[in-house]
Design a protein around this motif. Structure first.
Motif, PDB file in Angstrom:
ATOM      1  N   LEU A   1      72.234  -3.296 -34.241  1.00 37.33           N
ATOM      2  CA  LEU A   1      71.698  -4.643 -34.411  1.00 37.33           C
ATOM      3  C   LEU A   1      70.482  -4.566 -35.323  1.00 37.33           C
ATOM      4  CD1 LEU A   1      71.891  -7.587 -33.373  1.00 37.33           C
ATOM      5  CD2 LEU A   1      70.494  -6.890 -31.428  1.00 37.33           C
ATOM      6  N   HIS A   2      70.416  -5.478 -36.304  1.00 38.81           N
ATOM      7  CA  HIS A   2      69.292  -5.478 -37.245  1.00 38.81           C
ATOM      8  C   HIS A   2      68.960  -6.917 -37.618  1.00 38.81           C
ATOM      9  CE1 HIS A   2      66.753  -4.222 -40.631  1.00 38.81           C
ATOM     10  NE2 HIS A   2      67.368  -5.144 -41.345  1.00 38.81           N
ATOM     11  N   LEU A   3      67.672  -7.275 -37.551  1.00 39.25           N
ATOM     12  CA  LEU A   3      67.219  -8.621 -37.895  1.00 39.25           C
ATOM     13  C   LEU A   3      66.539  -8.626 -39.256  1.00 39.25           C
ATOM     14  CD1 LEU A   3      65.588  -9.770 -34.519  1.00 39.25           C
ATOM     15  CD2 LEU A   3      67.982  -9.941 -35.229  1.00 39.25           C
ATOM     16  N   ALA A   4      66.694  -9.741 -39.978  1.00 37.76           N
ATOM     17  CA  ALA A   4      66.051  -9.905 -41.282  1.00 37.76           C
ATOM     18  C   ALA A   4      65.663 -11.365 -41.455  1.00 37.76           C
ATOM     19  CB  ALA A   4      66.996  -9.473 -42.401  1.00 37.76           C
ATOM     20  N   PRO A   5      64.571 -11.644 -42.187  1.00 36.62           N
ATOM     21  CA  PRO A   5      64.201 -13.042 -42.441  1.00 36.62           C
ATOM     22  C   PRO A   5      65.318 -13.778 -43.176  1.00 36.62           C
ATOM     23  CG  PRO A   5      62.407 -11.553 -43.026  1.00 36.62           C
ATOM     24  CD  PRO A   5      63.600 -10.694 -42.764  1.00 36.62           C
ATOM     25  N   SER A   6      65.472 -15.058 -42.867  1.00 33.51           N
ATOM     26  CA  SER A   6      66.524 -15.858 -43.495  1.00 33.51           C
ATOM     27  C   SER A   6      65.904 -17.033 -44.242  1.00 33.51           C
ATOM     28  CB  SER A   6      67.500 -16.371 -42.432  1.00 33.51           C
ATOM     29  OG  SER A   6      66.920 -17.434 -41.694  1.00 33.51           O
ATOM     30  N   ASN A   7      66.764 -17.864 -44.814  1.00 31.08           N
ATOM     31  CA  ASN A   7      66.292 -19.069 -45.495  1.00 31.08           C
ATOM     32  C   ASN A   7      65.950 -20.185 -44.519  1.00 31.08           C
ATOM     33  OD1 ASN A   7      66.627 -17.939 -48.075  1.00 31.08           O
ATOM     34  ND2 ASN A   7      68.806 -18.477 -48.097  1.00 31.08           N
ATOM     35  N   VAL A   8      66.306 -19.999 -43.255  1.00 29.52           N
ATOM     36  CA  VAL A   8      66.006 -20.995 -42.223  1.00 29.52           C
ATOM     37  C   VAL A   8      64.697 -20.600 -41.548  1.00 29.52           C
ATOM     38  CG1 VAL A   8      66.818 -22.110 -40.119  1.00 29.52           C
ATOM     39  CG2 VAL A   8      68.462 -21.373 -41.860  1.00 29.52           C
ATOM     40  N   PRO A   9      63.681 -21.446 -41.565  1.00 31.85           N
ATOM     41  CA  PRO A   9      62.395 -21.079 -40.952  1.00 31.85           C
ATOM     42  C   PRO A   9      62.547 -20.711 -39.483  1.00 31.85           C
ATOM     43  CG  PRO A   9      62.167 -23.067 -42.278  1.00 31.85           C
ATOM     44  CD  PRO A   9      63.637 -22.782 -42.175  1.00 31.85           C
ATOM     45  N   ASN A  10      61.954 -19.591 -39.123  1.00 29.48           N
ATOM     46  CA  ASN A  10      61.866 -19.173 -37.723  1.00 29.48           C
ATOM     47  C   ASN A  10      63.224 -18.888 -37.085  1.00 29.48           C
ATOM     48  OD1 ASN A  10      60.462 -18.416 -35.479  1.00 29.48           O
ATOM     49  ND2 ASN A  10      59.601 -20.428 -35.033  1.00 29.48           N
ATOM     50  N   VAL A  11      64.237 -18.636 -37.903  1.00 31.22           N
ATOM     51  CA  VAL A  11      65.554 -18.218 -37.409  1.00 31.22           C
ATOM     52  C   VAL A  11      66.029 -17.087 -38.320  1.00 31.22           C
ATOM     53  CG1 VAL A  11      67.949 -18.868 -36.959  1.00 31.22           C
ATOM     54  CG2 VAL A  11      66.109 -20.511 -36.538  1.00 31.22           C
ATOM     55  N   PRO A  12      66.327 -15.909 -37.792  1.00 30.28           N
ATOM     56  CA  PRO A  12      66.643 -14.770 -38.655  1.00 30.28           C
ATOM     57  C   PRO A  12      68.120 -14.657 -39.007  1.00 30.28           C
ATOM     58  CG  PRO A  12      66.540 -14.033 -36.401  1.00 30.28           C
ATOM     59  CD  PRO A  12      66.246 -15.520 -36.376  1.00 30.28           C
ATOM     60  N   ASP A  13      68.393 -13.838 -40.019  1.00 29.08           N
ATOM     61  CA  ASP A  13      69.737 -13.322 -40.235  1.00 29.08           C
ATOM     62  C   ASP A  13      69.930 -12.151 -39.277  1.00 29.08           C
ATOM     63  OD1 ASP A  13      70.218 -15.104 -42.264  1.00 29.08           O
ATOM     64  OD2 ASP A  13      69.789 -13.686 -43.886  1.00 29.08           O
ATOM     65  N   VAL A  14      71.118 -12.035 -38.713  1.00 29.28           N
ATOM     66  CA  VAL A  14      71.406 -10.979 -37.745  1.00 29.28           C
ATOM     67  C   VAL A  14      72.549 -10.120 -38.280  1.00 29.28           C
ATOM     68  CG1 VAL A  14      72.044 -10.440 -35.372  1.00 29.28           C
ATOM     69  CG2 VAL A  14      70.676 -12.480 -35.856  1.00 29.28           C
ATOM     70  N   PHE A  15      72.258  -8.853 -38.580  1.00 28.93           N
ATOM     71  CA  PHE A  15      73.276  -7.902 -39.019  1.00 28.93           C
ATOM     72  C   PHE A  15      73.770  -7.120 -37.806  1.00 28.93           C
ATOM     73  CE2 PHE A  15      70.846  -8.685 -42.846  1.00 28.93           C
ATOM     74  CZ  PHE A  15      71.802  -8.685 -43.856  1.00 28.93           C
ATOM     75  N   VAL A  16      75.075  -6.959 -37.714  1.00 29.71           N
ATOM     76  CA  VAL A  16      75.688  -6.194 -36.628  1.00 29.71           C
ATOM     77  C   VAL A  16      76.662  -5.198 -37.245  1.00 29.71           C
ATOM     78  CG1 VAL A  16      77.033  -6.278 -34.499  1.00 29.71           C
ATOM     79  CG2 VAL A  16      75.486  -8.163 -35.066  1.00 29.71           C
ATOM     80  N   ALA A  17      76.595  -3.954 -36.785  1.00 30.12           N
ATOM     81  CA  ALA A  17      77.477  -2.908 -37.305  1.00 30.12           C
ATOM     82  C   ALA A  17      78.318  -2.331 -36.181  1.00 30.12           C
ATOM     83  CB  ALA A  17      76.659  -1.801 -37.971  1.00 30.12           C
ATOM     84  N   GLY A  18      79.559  -2.082 -36.483  1.00 27.11           N
ATOM     85  CA  GLY A  18      80.495  -1.435 -35.578  1.00 27.11           C
ATOM     86  C   GLY A  18      81.545  -0.752 -36.427  1.00 27.11           C
ATOM     87  N   GLU A  19      82.787  -1.241 -36.365  1.00 25.90           N
ATOM     88  CA  GLU A  19      83.812  -0.732 -37.269  1.00 25.90           C
ATOM     89  C   GLU A  19      83.712  -1.396 -38.637  1.00 25.90           C
ATOM     90  OE1 GLU A  19      87.650  -0.823 -35.507  1.00 25.90           O
ATOM     91  OE2 GLU A  19      87.174   0.792 -34.103  1.00 25.90           O
ATOM     92  N   SER A  20      82.791  -2.327 -38.772  1.00 26.87           N
ATOM     93  CA  SER A  20      82.419  -2.925 -40.055  1.00 26.87           C
ATOM     94  C   SER A  20      81.005  -3.460 -39.900  1.00 26.87           C
ATOM     95  CB  SER A  20      83.390  -4.043 -40.452  1.00 26.87           C
ATOM     96  OG  SER A  20      83.339  -5.098 -39.505  1.00 26.87           O
TER      97      SER A  20
END
Length: 507
Positions: free
Chosen positions: A358-377
């Motif tokens: 699980l990895h969080l990154a700032p997004s274009n939406v204020p105060n709501v992040p982009d959420v990256f998830v890794a598994g088989e992709s």
């Protein structure tokens, strides 16, 4: 017998602060080569030099004999006697520093009097090292397997923070004259007694400001740890400005923490979001770095440990938990109980199979992040969306870094073999094919380069040099520069130096 592998193994990525393993390995012979030849060994040299080193029985004798062997190479034939002595001395004392040690004049006089260099090294310097004698600092302010962080200064250049072998915090900054400065920051903290850094985190917010958090403990066993936090620090500051910041970081008493702090970490820094800090010792607590108040106990929901967690804000502060359930793996955001008068719970759909990272990154939406998830992709949930977008069809990866700017978006992940990979996406385009990055470094911390649309990698070479590598948007290396280091006192010698200073002040 053949075996059908239905999924890639989960990557166990080694990380040290903001740096991740990037493929190369550190070893003692490479350190000697860096000191004596001032370069890294080539692949054809690594095995023979390591074998030669390991045959000597003791580490100091291995360094001494390998140094003498390397000084006989044609590539250093033009060195004068003074420089040859300096490099041999530094190799024996494992000292990577261009300056002369305090007792160098004596050893040079011995050489001038007719002593052979080999005799001086074997009969004088090696036994002297074994007694514990040190005339000058010998420890490294940065090294492999020591925490390292990099952020961007006001003109887009790397600002590097390292935890030295002596458990002190150092900052490396490129000056307007093109040189690198080295500043001891933890020594500037307002402490009642000298201490060592137990845990450290340095992050950069989307607006460019810097947040820094340290857990300090006194030398010896007297007293418990203190926490020092600063947020919103300008990235325009020079060395003097950072010294003033550290002097103003009053200790935050943490009576709840009764043992060594093993981790201190910021949640994701977002525009308009509360800067949350996690502190882990015997238990885990969190607090708001922007205001005074007690530490709140971290509680796992349902009593079961999560596969992965991340702290940040989805309108209000809370945590993302990737968990195993009877219906498969689930990802949910839950607001902290005391963060708001109402609770928020967000479920994410369409997780990749065997999701584990699980990895969080700032997004274009204020105060709501982009959420990256890794598994088989690897997938990403943009802003408040609960349906993912595909990033890379790579299994067994662990996302360690991401950043976006006007030139594009960059993401790095580690694999199970200790490698670091980069994927890029230009605005409105598709994600590129993964390419290995910083393979010549033992570990690397990454940051985007908005000035030319590439990536900076700051890390440590197998020989212990601190290096700055520059890559274009295709992952090809386009530049390299060594960040000069000055050796520092190690733990024991540092205590002796402090005692001497105290004695002098009393006298």
């Amino acid at each position: 017998m053949s075996v059908l592998m239905t999924s890639a193994p989960v990557a166990q990525v080694r990380q040290w602060g903001g740096a991740s393993a990037s493929g190369a390995l550190s070893y003692a012979a490479a350190r000697v080569a860096r000191i004596v030849l001032q370069r890294e060994p080539m692949a054809s040299e690594a095995l023979s030099w390591t074998t030669f080193y390991s045959c000597q029985g003791e580490a100091v004798r291995g360094r001494a004999e390998l140094a003498l062997n390397l000084l006989a190479r044609p590539e250093v034939a033009e060195l004068d006697a003074k420089e040859r002595l300096l490099r041999a001395y530094n190799a024996v004392f494992d000292r990577y520093d261009a300056s002369q040690p305090a007792d160098f004049a004596y050893w040079r006089s011995q050489l001038t009097a007719g002593r052979e260099l080999a005799s001086l090294v074997r009969q004088e310097l090696v036994p002297l090292y074994e007694t514990g004698y040190r005339s000058s600092p010998c420890a490294a302010p940065a090294g492999a397997r020591l925490p390292l962080f990099v952020v961007r200064d006001s003109i887009g250049l790397p600002l590097v923070f390292t935890l030295g072998a002596n458990r002190s915090l150092y900052m490396f900054r490129r000056t307007p004259f093109g040189r690198w400065s080295q500043t001891d920051l933890s020594g500037m903290l307002p402490l009642n007694q000298a201490g060592k850094v137990q845990a450290l985190d340095v992050r950069q917010a989307p607006d460019g400001s810097i947040a820094i958090a340290l857990a300090m403990a006194p030398w010896g066993s007297a007293g418990g740890p203190t926490v020092h936090v600063a947020v919103g620090v300008s990235n325009h500051l020079d060395e003097a400005g950072w010294v003033e910041v550290m002097r103003g970081m009053a200790p935050r008493q943490v009576p709840e923490v009764d043992g060594d702090v093993t981790r201190i970490a910021f949640g994701l820094l977002q525009s308009g979001a509360v800067p949350m800090v996690l502190v882990t010792a015997s238990n885990t607590w969190y607090f708001n770095a922007a205001m005074d108040g007690p530490l709140m106990a971290w509680e796992e929901q349902g009593g079961a440990a999560a596969l992965a967690t991340a702290v940040g804000s989805y309108r209000v502060p809370g945590a993302w938990r990737l968990s195993e359930s009877s219906t498969g793996r689930t990802l949910r955001f839950n607001s902290f109980a005391r963060a708001a008068a109402w609770g928020i719970a967000i479920d994410y759909q369409g997780l990749p199979r065997r999701a584990c990272c699980l990895h969080l990154a700032p997004s274009n939406v204020p105060n709501v992040p982009d959420v990256f998830v890794a598994g088989e992709s690897i997938v990403v949930y943009r802003g408040g969306q609960s349906v993912p977008q595909q990033v890379a069809n790579i299994g067994g990866a662990c996302v360690v870094w991401s950043e976006a700017n006007a030139a594009g978006e960059y993401l790095a992940y580690g694999d199970g073999a200790g490698g670091l990979w980069l994927v890029c996406r230009k605005p409105g385009g598709h994600w590129s094919v993964p390419v290995p990055i910083a393979t010549t470094l033992v570990m690397a911390a990454l940051m985007a380069a908005p000035n030319y649309g590439g990536v900076h990698a700051i890390g440590v070479t197998p020989g212990g040099a601190l290096a700055w590598l520059r890559f274009n948007s295709d992952g090809a290396q386009v530049g390299a520069e060594e960040i000069t280091q000055a050796a520092v006192w190690d733990d024991e010698a540092q205590e002796v130096q402090r005692a001497v200073r105290v004695a002098r002040s009393v006298a």
